[in-house]
Design a protein around this motif. Sequence first.
Motif, PDB file in Angstrom:
ATOM      1  N   VAL A  11      58.349  90.813  40.987  1.00  0.00           N
ATOM      2  CA  VAL A  11      57.224  91.717  40.742  1.00  0.00           C
ATOM      3  C   VAL A  11      57.782  92.867  39.916  1.00  0.00           C
ATOM      4  CG1 VAL A  11      55.477  93.205  41.775  1.00  0.00           C
ATOM      5  CG2 VAL A  11      56.164  91.092  42.946  1.00  0.00           C
ATOM      6  N   VAL A  25      58.010  88.174  45.532  1.00  0.00           N
ATOM      7  CA  VAL A  25      57.082  87.418  46.368  1.00  0.00           C
ATOM      8  C   VAL A  25      57.544  85.964  46.364  1.00  0.00           C
ATOM      9  CG1 VAL A  25      55.091  88.956  46.131  1.00  0.00           C
ATOM     10  CG2 VAL A  25      55.479  87.198  44.408  1.00  0.00           C
ATOM     11  N   GLU A  29      52.601  82.681  48.907  1.00  0.00           N
ATOM     12  CA  GLU A  29      51.987  83.990  49.210  1.00  0.00           C
ATOM     13  C   GLU A  29      50.679  84.119  48.440  1.00  0.00           C
ATOM     14  OE1 GLU A  29      54.063  87.769  49.678  1.00  0.00           O
ATOM     15  OE2 GLU A  29      55.935  86.655  49.386  1.00  0.00           O
ATOM     16  N   LEU A  31      48.042  86.557  46.669  1.00  0.00           N
ATOM     17  CA  LEU A  31      48.029  87.867  46.018  1.00  0.00           C
ATOM     18  C   LEU A  31      46.624  88.186  45.539  1.00  0.00           C
ATOM     19  CD1 LEU A  31      51.140  87.276  43.732  1.00  0.00           C
ATOM     20  CD2 LEU A  31      51.120  88.273  46.033  1.00  0.00           C
ATOM     21  N   ILE A  43      48.919  92.905  40.405  1.00  0.00           N
ATOM     22  CA  ILE A  43      48.590  92.397  41.734  1.00  0.00           C
ATOM     23  C   ILE A  43      48.789  93.453  42.805  1.00  0.00           C
ATOM     24  CG2 ILE A  43      49.052  89.978  41.235  1.00  0.00           C
ATOM     25  CD1 ILE A  43      51.743  91.356  43.127  1.00  0.00           C
ATOM     26  N   TYR A  45      50.124  93.506  46.761  1.00  0.00           N
ATOM     27  CA  TYR A  45      50.853  92.663  47.712  1.00  0.00           C
ATOM     28  C   TYR A  45      51.395  93.524  48.839  1.00  0.00           C
ATOM     29  CZ  TYR A  45      55.263  94.249  45.582  1.00  0.00           C
ATOM     30  OH  TYR A  45      56.305  95.014  45.134  1.00  0.00           O
ATOM     31  N   THR A  57      51.634  97.627  44.495  1.00  0.00           N
ATOM     32  CA  THR A  57      51.084  96.980  43.310  1.00  0.00           C
ATOM     33  C   THR A  57      52.215  96.727  42.329  1.00  0.00           C
ATOM     34  OG1 THR A  57      50.552  99.087  42.251  1.00  0.00           O
ATOM     35  CG2 THR A  57      48.797  98.046  43.529  1.00  0.00           C
TER      36      THR A  57
END
Length: 69
Positions: A11, A25, A29, A31, A43, A45, A57
């Motif tokens: 991320v 991630v 998962e 999102l 995203i 998360y 984010t």
Amino acid sequence: MYAVKADLLNVRSGPGSNYIIVGKVTRGEILTGIQQSSSWVKISYTALENGSVNNKTGYVSRKYLSILQ
């Protein structure tokens, strides 16, 4: 909503691989997409940090995501 299809996905702080990694991630998962371009998705998360659950984010490459209906 998106599902991660890579084993481990970085991320990033912005929409590109030149931005710093702010989290990771894993496969499966789910999102929440906030904003999307042709190749990157912003995203939301959940991250576990120092025993606390935090909402975060960041940006992930769209090619490693599956769109959920």
